[in-house]
Motif scaffolding. Sequence first.
Motif, mmCIF file in Angstrom:
data_model
loop_
_atom_site.group_PDB
_atom_site.id
_atom_site.type_symbol
_atom_site.label_atom_id
_atom_site.label_comp_id
_atom_site.label_asym_id
_atom_site.label_seq_id
_atom_site.Cartn_x
_atom_site.Cartn_y
_atom_site.Cartn_z
ATOM 1 N N ASP A 209 46.223 26.028 33.645
ATOM 2 C CA ASP A 209 48.429 25.422 33.387
ATOM 3 C C ASP A 209 48.415 27.429 33.208
ATOM 4 O O ASP A 209 49.373 27.230 34.939
ATOM 5 N N PHE A 210 47.960 27.771 33.024
ATOM 6 C CA PHE A 210 48.262 29.319 33.740
ATOM 7 C C PHE A 210 47.961 29.997 34.429
ATOM 8 O O PHE A 210 49.011 30.497 35.536
ATOM 9 N N ALA A 211 46.688 29.827 35.056
ATOM 10 C CA ALA A 211 46.260 30.639 36.617
ATOM 11 C C ALA A 211 47.337 29.303 37.355
ATOM 12 O O ALA A 211 47.745 30.880 37.988
ATOM 13 N N GLU A 212 47.712 28.205 36.972
ATOM 14 C CA GLU A 212 48.081 27.345 38.234
ATOM 15 C C GLU A 212 49.815 28.097 37.961
ATOM 16 O O GLU A 212 49.980 28.114 39.188
ATOM 17 N N ASN A 213 50.148 28.161 37.007
ATOM 18 C CA ASN A 213 51.925 28.039 36.472
ATOM 19 C C ASN A 213 52.309 29.579 36.509
ATOM 20 O O ASN A 213 53.769 29.821 37.032
ATOM 21 N N TYR A 214 51.605 30.579 36.196
ATOM 22 C CA TYR A 214 52.257 31.722 36.430
ATOM 23 C C TYR A 214 51.222 32.802 37.072
ATOM 24 O O TYR A 214 51.923 34.329 37.563
ATOM 25 N N MET A 215 50.315 32.308 37.020
ATOM 26 C CA MET A 215 49.726 33.327 38.593
ATOM 27 C C MET A 215 49.428 32.814 39.907
ATOM 28 O O MET A 215 49.093 33.829 40.358
ATOM 29 N N LYS A 216 49.705 31.852 39.916
ATOM 30 C CA LYS A 216 49.628 31.012 41.300
ATOM 31 C C LYS A 216 48.307 30.529 41.682
ATOM 32 O O LYS A 216 48.039 30.845 42.755
ATOM 33 N N ILE A 217 47.347 30.653 40.897
ATOM 34 C CA ILE A 217 46.253 31.049 41.820
ATOM 35 C C ILE A 217 45.588 29.224 40.955
ATOM 36 O O ILE A 217 45.551 28.838 39.780
ATOM 37 N N ALA A 241 38.149 30.050 40.870
ATOM 38 C CA ALA A 241 38.603 29.782 41.628
ATOM 39 C C ALA A 241 38.443 30.592 43.171
ATOM 40 O O ALA A 241 37.566 31.314 42.866
ATOM 41 N N LEU A 242 39.495 30.206 44.194
ATOM 42 C CA LEU A 242 38.358 30.896 45.143
ATOM 43 C C LEU A 242 39.695 32.255 45.985
ATOM 44 O O LEU A 242 40.682 31.983 46.007
ATOM 45 N N MET A 243 38.159 32.955 45.904
ATOM 46 C CA MET A 243 39.050 34.638 46.602
ATOM 47 C C MET A 243 39.563 34.447 48.235
ATOM 48 O O MET A 243 38.637 33.806 48.304
ATOM 49 N N GLN A 244 40.071 35.868 48.564
ATOM 50 C CA GLN A 244 40.371 35.004 49.835
ATOM 51 C C GLN A 244 38.799 36.404 51.260
ATOM 52 O O GLN A 244 38.721 35.528 52.060
ATOM 53 N N ASP A 245 37.835 35.774 50.156
ATOM 54 C CA ASP A 245 36.926 36.160 51.251
ATOM 55 C C ASP A 245 35.868 35.628 50.867
ATOM 56 O O ASP A 245 34.491 35.226 51.255
ATOM 57 N N GLY A 246 35.912 34.164 50.551
ATOM 58 C CA GLY A 246 34.994 33.361 50.353
ATOM 59 C C GLY A 246 34.417 33.131 49.325
ATOM 60 O O GLY A 246 33.017 32.165 49.138
ATOM 61 N N SER A 287 39.835 37.520 30.511
ATOM 62 C CA SER A 287 39.503 38.407 30.351
ATOM 63 C C SER A 287 39.965 39.301 31.204
ATOM 64 O O SER A 287 40.912 38.806 32.532
ATOM 65 N N THR A 288 40.339 40.888 31.124
ATOM 66 C CA THR A 288 41.183 41.549 32.537
ATOM 67 C C THR A 288 40.135 41.034 33.315
ATOM 68 O O THR A 288 40.975 41.769 34.111
ATOM 69 N N ARG A 289 39.479 40.441 33.500
ATOM 70 C CA ARG A 289 39.198 40.382 34.559
ATOM 71 C C ARG A 289 39.812 39.279 35.541
ATOM 72 O O ARG A 289 40.048 39.290 37.062
ATOM 73 N N LEU A 290 40.904 38.756 35.040
ATOM 74 C CA LEU A 290 41.923 38.006 35.348
ATOM 75 C C LEU A 290 42.848 39.117 36.855
ATOM 76 O O LEU A 290 43.804 38.196 37.737
ATOM 77 N N MET A 291 42.991 40.310 35.956
ATOM 78 C CA MET A 291 43.041 41.508 37.282
ATOM 79 C C MET A 291 42.554 40.777 38.846
ATOM 80 O O MET A 291 43.503 41.019 39.216
ATOM 81 N N GLY A 292 41.366 40.899 38.487
ATOM 82 C CA GLY A 292 40.821 40.837 39.800
ATOM 83 C C GLY A 292 40.747 39.795 40.701
ATOM 84 O O GLY A 292 40.947 40.139 42.109
ATOM 85 N N ALA A 293 41.280 38.649 39.702
ATOM 86 C CA ALA A 293 41.323 37.260 40.835
ATOM 87 C C ALA A 293 43.459 37.214 41.285
ATOM 88 O O ALA A 293 42.930 37.380 42.125
ATOM 89 N N LEU A 294 43.950 37.746 40.170
ATOM 90 C CA LEU A 294 45.213 38.190 40.383
ATOM 91 C C LEU A 294 45.292 38.748 42.109
ATOM 92 O O LEU A 294 45.607 38.487 43.279
ATOM 93 N N ILE A 295 44.376 39.617 42.158
ATOM 94 C CA ILE A 295 44.636 40.428 43.305
ATOM 95 C C ILE A 295 43.834 40.207 44.296
ATOM 96 O O ILE A 295 45.186 40.311 46.005
ATOM 97 N N MET A 296 42.993 39.738 44.279
ATOM 98 C CA MET A 296 42.240 38.606 45.489
ATOM 99 C C MET A 296 42.650 37.916 45.987
ATOM 100 O O MET A 296 41.786 37.457 46.814
ATOM 101 N N ARG A 422 49.464 28.231 49.984
ATOM 102 C CA ARG A 422 48.967 29.739 50.179
ATOM 103 C C ARG A 422 47.582 29.877 49.795
ATOM 104 O O ARG A 422 46.876 29.437 51.375
ATOM 105 N N ALA A 423 47.688 29.871 48.653
ATOM 106 C CA ALA A 423 46.541 29.676 48.227
ATOM 107 C C ALA A 423 45.529 28.382 47.863
ATOM 108 O O ALA A 423 44.517 28.454 47.863
#
Lengths: 504, 504
Positions: A209-217, A241-246, A287-296, A422-423
């Motif tokens: 829920d958090f990832a999809e509704n707040y991070m839009k991932i 989650a899937l990043m833009q580089d596949g 964790s702060t790894r979510l920052m990486g997911a958000l960025i990518m 888009r994601a």
Amino acid sequence: MKKIGKYLIKKKDMAKLTPRNEDYSKWYNELVVSADLAENSGVRGCMVIKPYGYAIWEKMQAQLDKMFKETGHQNAYFPLFVPKSLFEAEEKNAEGFAKECAVVTHYRLVKDEEKPGKLKVDPNSKLEEELVVRPTSEAIIWNTYKNWIQSYRDLPILVNQWANVVRWEMRTRLFLRTAEFLWQEGHTAHATREEAIEETEKMIGVYADFAENYMKIPVIKGLKTEAERFAGADETYCIEALMQDGKALQAGTSHFLGQNFAKAFDVKFNSKEGKLEYVWATSWGVSTRLMGALIMTHSDDQGLVLPSTLAPIQVVIVPIYFNDEQKAKIDEVALRMHDELKAKGLSVKYDDNDAYKPGWKFHEYELKGVPVRIAIGPKDLEKGHVEVARRDTLEKQFIATDEVTDLVPNLLQEIDNNLFKRAVEYRATHTTKADTWEEFVDILENKGGFVSAHWDGTTETEEKIQEMTKATIRCIPLDNQLEEGKCILTGKPSKQRVLFAKSY
Amino acid sequence: MKKIGKYLIKKKDMAKLTPRNEDYSKWYNELVVSADLAENSGVRGCMVIKPYGYAIWEKMQAQLDKMFKETGHQNAYFPLFVPKSLFEAEEKNAEGFAKECAVVTHYRLVKDEEKPGKLKVDPNSKLEEELVVRPTSEAIIWNTYKNWIQSYRDLPILVNQWANVVRWEMRTRLFLRTAEFLWQEGHTAHATREEAIEETEKMIGVYADFAENYMKIPVIKGLKTEAERFAGADETYCIEALMQDGKALQAGTSHFLGQNFAKAFDVKFNSKEGKLEYVWATSWGVSTRLMGALIMTHSDDQGLVLPSTLAPIQVVIVPIYFNDEQKAKIDEVALRMHDELKAKGLSVKYDDNDAYKPGWKFHEYELKGVPVRIAIGPKDLEKGHVEVARRDTLEKQFIATDEVTDLVPNLLQEIDNNLFKRAVEYRATHTTKADTWEEFVDILENKGGFVSAHWDGTTETEEKIQEMTKATIRCIPLDNQLEEGKCILTGKPSKQRVLFAKSY
């Protein structure tokens, strides 16, 4: 207006990012540093989270914390250190983390007589028992719960901790893999197996829920295979989650720990029926790894792209003027707009710092992912409109000045929806079924993304596939359909497809 | 209504506290544990902060964080570890903290072949350079600021960090002195000495404001003597509070660091005038020690007493009933009251858990310091009133049911005011002038509190007084009046009184 100094231009020249299609990894590193999110520190593998990056993390924390409390959890704090004897009590957990533990062995430094001005470890301060810097806190927490739990009346315990943890990683990358990282770890104790499983599933649901509704991932909820499970867990649920580089990225996990820790730490309770039983456990963390997911997930070659839900600045207003008279007129319009948007609960910045040119500011706020930028120049004033640029598509439009306050909240909502859409589309076009080994390898090598394929269910095959392709089983989706098939590698029978991918 | 089980009664029997006048220190330890604030952990000197205690700390954090942001500060995060070479760079700071440092020397555990099931430190994982677990972060932060600061345009840097720190204390006490504790540490960088001093003073002001207006603890703002200064500071400002046993407690400090860290880490900037200059620094912090100050300022022999500003539960409603019919009628009134008080922004709990008797609940909420307790029984319903008890004075009154919602917010305000007033009065009656050595010793031994006395200004005398009486100079109050006098010990001339006390 002041001239832009040599230093500033030099600084911002560095901010042109390597395009993603040229070198994705380089793009990521450059973006993290130039958008002021984080940087490497003077300590091997440890990062400094800079104020702008930390402000985003704080927003994530606030929302997650709210969701944890709404689901009945309370925060607490447990020690940073785990004595070796506690650390080794749950054997699988200990084995899983022993390889990468920072260990405290002494408690004092003294003057180094041979090197003036230097210090050395005092050999007389050796600890009787070494202390492990927590890589995760099950051991220290279950050693504590032992004293909290006597009766079924003491259950459930629903506790979360916000903390730093340390895992001595050899290859580190900002946010994605660092020796020290920030996270939250939930640790719950239950009277029954069913209740613990329900909690495990509830929390992976909260993360999704958090990832999809707040991070839009968009994320896929699934189960890890035995080989990929948390050390000490009976079952690990994850969101992938899937990043833009596949490549896939594990964004959160929730573990059903069975009675493993209760047995290791001898935590029993008197049940309603008067029997002495071991307690059931879960743990879950992001964790702060979510920052990486958000960025990518969202960002582009111009820099960071943020949903409005996590943007420290949601709207920036930039004045364009050539003399003080123009500035005064723009101020009037801009400050009113600023106040009105703020009154609507938005985070707005009016940037009239005259040490920087408008072009520099445009570039800077694009780099930092501010969702909406409003520019106001003398001509705009005449025409009664302003230029509104959205960060996600980089599109600009003119909006009548008196309509801005009404339209901007909708625009932010539209941006958030678009980012998610888009994601989702990217993931849809990068999730491919493979029915032969050739297809499987071809997709992984040339297209990337998730590959949905049959697998014979053995760790042996899983490891072989990883060796041959670097792809791992990301998860067995929770909503999987049963389907008869043959393992992509061995041809042995299989009852469902699983999701493979290369991953972070 | 169920009978109260044996287990529960047993548990709560333990909660009768030793009276303060019998053994203050024992009273404190028992209170902290039985009010579920914190407990000792399986790790030497480290505490577990329990959910109820952590909820109070979270309220402190939220308010402080707001005040830091309102004064222009941003949060960031810096590494837990400080490499030895950075740690020793600022000599005085290093010397001050070297005696009590947890040191990481290895990064891996392996199976101990001689002891099945046990692990040992892998001698092959020795670090090239030892890592100190931060006792404070000046070193790692100034090593970072070096790269952030080139020009006067990069200044000021106004950053705060919420973090855990470790100081290897030999004698520890829950909240007051623990090996690991939670705190915030502000670290700011400025272009001029004046600006840095202004920041130092501003932040001690923020702390005093927080202590007095949110914690309801009166504090004295002052300067530390040279002997009591933070290691590496040119000047240390502090706020000093007085506990109910007549001992002082340092509740917060703000340090003017001069150019000491800039010189140690070579942090220079190009000034507006084009000159290369060293940067000026401050640091300031408060910690979970504030929990100790809170407890010891307001609480009594019945347990914790909290101001409404920091109470996780501000109002508790307890129903008293003997059958389901009565319960149903009380529910109706209580739930409406609950919702109305909640709508006013209060944190309210309706405790109708029927596993516990009302008397048990009264005792429990007194122990936990809930400011207002409302009890509703069948007779109250008939008479259209409820019993309202305030925790600070333990006074009870009947209030008409339909007036409760209007009156309770005022009552909470009254409680808060009373707590502050009471503490101010205690301090006033326990601040005594001493003009002879005999008076001085007599006050310290028999009355306690602050002793305002003349001192000759030397560290030598200060240390002698401490040896003889265990009292230290808590501070030189910022609002001190100049007054000619003679040192209480040496008789040498003095120009102002300073505040002595025994302290935590």
